[in-house]
Each structure stands twice: as C-alpha cells, then as structure tokens.
Write a protein that holds these residues in place. Structure first.
Motif, PDB file in Angstrom:
ATOM      1  N   VAL A 135       0.832  -1.203   0.000  1.00 27.41           N
ATOM      2  CA  VAL A 135       0.000   0.000   0.000  1.00 27.41           C
ATOM      3  C   VAL A 135       0.871   1.258   0.000  1.00 27.41           C
ATOM      4  CG1 VAL A 135      -1.784   1.274   1.230  1.00 27.41           C
ATOM      5  CG2 VAL A 135      -1.805  -1.228   1.244  1.00 27.41           C
ATOM      6  N   HIS A 136       0.564   2.144  -0.945  1.00 26.77           N
ATOM      7  CA  HIS A 136       1.255   3.431  -1.096  1.00 26.77           C
ATOM      8  C   HIS A 136       0.505   4.481  -0.273  1.00 26.77           C
ATOM      9  CE1 HIS A 136       2.463   6.906  -3.865  1.00 26.77           C
ATOM     10  NE2 HIS A 136       1.297   7.335  -3.402  1.00 26.77           N
ATOM     11  N   THR A 137       1.233   5.219   0.571  1.00 24.46           N
ATOM     12  CA  THR A 137       0.591   6.332   1.294  1.00 24.46           C
ATOM     13  C   THR A 137       0.822   7.620   0.513  1.00 24.46           C
ATOM     14  OG1 THR A 137       2.591   6.466   2.668  1.00 24.46           O
ATOM     15  CG2 THR A 137       0.686   5.324   3.580  1.00 24.46           C
ATOM     16  N   PRO A 138      -0.127   8.572   0.582  1.00 25.02           N
ATOM     17  CA  PRO A 138      -0.047   9.766  -0.278  1.00 25.02           C
ATOM     18  C   PRO A 138       1.121  10.669   0.095  1.00 25.02           C
ATOM     19  CG  PRO A 138      -1.845   9.958   1.298  1.00 25.02           C
ATOM     20  CD  PRO A 138      -1.338   8.560   1.425  1.00 25.02           C
ATOM     21  N   HIS A 139       1.592  11.419  -0.900  1.00 26.84           N
ATOM     22  CA  HIS A 139       2.691  12.362  -0.653  1.00 26.84           C
ATOM     23  C   HIS A 139       2.195  13.611   0.065  1.00 26.84           C
ATOM     24  CE1 HIS A 139       5.151   9.794  -3.088  1.00 26.84           C
ATOM     25  NE2 HIS A 139       4.361   9.935  -4.132  1.00 26.84           N
ATOM     26  N   ARG A 140       0.900  13.937  -0.115  1.00 30.82           N
ATOM     27  CA  ARG A 140       0.332  15.105   0.550  1.00 30.82           C
ATOM     28  C   ARG A 140      -0.580  14.629   1.687  1.00 30.82           C
ATOM     29  NH1 ARG A 140      -0.244  15.229  -4.756  1.00 30.82           N
ATOM     30  NH2 ARG A 140      -2.432  14.606  -4.637  1.00 30.82           N
ATOM     31  N   ASP A 141      -0.570  15.378   2.798  1.00 27.42           N
ATOM     32  CA  ASP A 141      -1.417  15.032   3.943  1.00 27.42           C
ATOM     33  C   ASP A 141      -1.195  13.571   4.339  1.00 27.42           C
ATOM     34  OD1 ASP A 141      -3.144  15.535   5.953  1.00 27.42           O
ATOM     35  OD2 ASP A 141      -4.930  15.787   4.707  1.00 27.42           O
ATOM     36  N   LYS A 142       0.058  13.207   4.521  1.00 32.75           N
ATOM     37  CA  LYS A 142       0.436  11.807   4.721  1.00 32.75           C
ATOM     38  C   LYS A 142      -0.150  11.223   6.008  1.00 32.75           C
ATOM     39  CE  LYS A 142       4.441  10.337   3.241  1.00 32.75           C
ATOM     40  NZ  LYS A 142       4.058   9.208   2.331  1.00 32.75           N
ATOM     41  N   LEU A 143      -0.213  12.018   7.084  1.00 31.97           N
ATOM     42  CA  LEU A 143      -0.724  11.475   8.338  1.00 31.97           C
ATOM     43  C   LEU A 143      -2.204  11.078   8.201  1.00 31.97           C
ATOM     44  CD1 LEU A 143      -0.171  10.808  11.283  1.00 31.97           C
ATOM     45  CD2 LEU A 143      -0.754  13.180  11.869  1.00 31.97           C
TER      46      LEU A 143
END
Length: 289
Positions: A135-143
C-alpha cells in the motif's frame, strides 16, 4: 551484504543499474505495478505493461543474476481516470501468475471517492487470492492518508501482517506499527526518507516488521539506496546480522512463499549475459561497427 529490494521500478532503469545492484549484493527485487508518468488511455496499455513485468523484465533481471518479482495493481494516481477502471476486471488473472507476490501498489493519492472504491476493490482481490498487499501512502497530507489507509485495511478484513504500508516517515511509523502492519520506507536522494533518518527510526522502533526500499523509478532516485542504508546501519553500530534482517529476511518473510530466491542458473558475475532471447529480444546489441 545480501539485499532484496522490495520496491523498485526496474522497467525505468538501465542494465547498468542491474550490474551495480548485483555488485552491491542485491539478489532479488520486487517491482510494483506503477504509474508511467504519461497517462494510460485504455486497458490494453495495462495488459502490455503487466505482461512485460512478468515476462521481459523478469528475463532481463535474470541476465544480470537477479531474481525479479512483481506486484500487480491499479496505482492510486490512475484510479481517478475512468479510462483505467476496466483494468480491475483484468487484474485477478495476473495474481495467479508465477513471480507475482502481492497486490499493489494500492492506496491513496488525493484521497478521492474514486480512490476509495479502487483501493477497497483491490484489497478484496488480495483477500481472494491469498496474497499480501503493498500500500502506497499519499505524498500530501500523509498522516491523514495513513490513518484512512489503516481504516480501509481493517474494513477489508485483511490481517495486518498481510499488509505493507509504504513511503512512511517519522510522523506515520508509529500508527502503522501500532496497527500491527509492516512498515515500509523509501530512501531517496532528496525527498522522502534518507539513510540517517532511517537508522534513527530503526533505533527507536526496532527491526521487526521494518522494510527498506529504494523505490527507484523514472524520477530522481537511486537504486543503491538499500545498500547505502545497510552501510549506514553498520557505521551506526548495527551488526551484519541486523542489517541482514532488515534488507533480506524481513522482505522475505513478508512476501512469503511465492518468492524465488535461489541463484540464477548459469549466471557468472562479470561475464556478459548469455545470448538468450525473450520473445525475440535480447539485452545484447549487435556487434560493434
């Protein structure tokens, strides 16, 4: 030092990279299906790409002594394009192919309702195929993206030990570890994590369920970042056995039984690849003229 890079986009790299990876101790890689930069316009371009991941790229890696594996999925970056949705009907048949070790990379980019649907649908495919999920977590608003990722994983019914949540940093690692999932870190030249920050995280959180990758692709990246992290760990006082756990045994444990890890038959380091062909193509070029 033996290394399994569990997230690297070799389709974007040259044969020089394969030679450098082998010299650094990389003996196996996992290549997640990825966004190509140029938007795809039909399911046919996905089919050709998936076929290349489990065919040509696997052959090309073996020519340089490296075992190649793939994960198959619709990247969150393309989940918002309705022209790409049809690929969801194609993905399940690839999940049974030799060399495919997980569904991925999945997750969020902009956290849209379309990404929610595609993410959940592919987690269900992982459950049906009895495969782990990358699973890839987003680069923006990562938390916020990591929190939402873990919620969706729980709702899908996958046990946390079957999920690798990637592209983490200091702000998100605790969430993932508390959830019982595997924590993935991409080491980059000037974005995401670097080697020194990675070693500090390993000191604080320990080595279990921790996975380090280069995530090298067509952007500014370095395929030797796994090796550089191993060197930095040794310089910081970690033992060779601890480096081996992070760079080899941990990804082997996560991806499991579908990995092929024995040496490539007939490969001799330092010698030119054998004049073999895949579907009429060779990594060699013609005679010097």
């Amino acid at each position: 030092m033996r290394i399994l890079d569990p997230h690297i986009h070799m389709t974007s790299r040259t044969t020089d990279d394969y030679e450098a990876l082998y010299a650094a101790g990389v003996r196996a890689v996992v290549e997640p299906a990825f966004w190509l930069g140029q938007p795809r316009t039909s399911v046919g371009s996905f089919v050709d790409y998936f076929d290349a991941l489990i065919g040509w790229e696997r052959f090309r890696a073996a020519q340089f002594g490296i075992r190649h594996h793939a994960t198959i999925g619709l990247n969150p970056k393309e989940a918002n394009d309705p022209r790409c949705r049809e690929v969801l009907e194609v993905i399940p048949r690839y999940l049974t192919k030799e060399g495919v070790v997980a569904v991925g990379e999945l997750g969020y980019d902009a956290m849209t309702p379309q990404e929610d649907q595609v993410f959940a649908a592919q987690l269900a495919m992982a459950l049906d195929a009895d495969l782990p999920a990358l699973v890839h977590t987003p680069h923006r608003d990562k938390l916020a993206g990591t929190r939402r990722t873990l919620d969706v994983v729980r709702e899908a019914g996958l046990t946390p030990d079957r999920v690798l949540v990637d592209h983490l940093n200091e702000t998100t690692v605790g969430l993932v570890r508390d959830a019982g999932a595997w924590a993935g870190f991409s080491i980059y030249p000037d974005t995401k994590m670097d080697e020194v920050r990675m070693v500090a995280i390993l000191r604080e959180y320990g080595l279990d369920r921790m996975i380090v990758n280069s995530a090298a692709d067509w952007g500014r990246s370095d395929p030797l970042k796994t090796w550089r992290t191993g060197v930095t760990m040794l310089e910081a006082g970690f033992t060779e056995d601890e480096v081996d756990q992070v760079l080899w045994r941990n990804p082997v444990e996560f991806f499991g039984a579908n990995l092929i890890l024995d040496p490539v038959p007939g490969f001799i380091a330092g010698q030119a690849p054998a004049p073999a062909e895949f579907a009429g193509s060779s990594v060699l070029r013609g005679v010097r003229a």
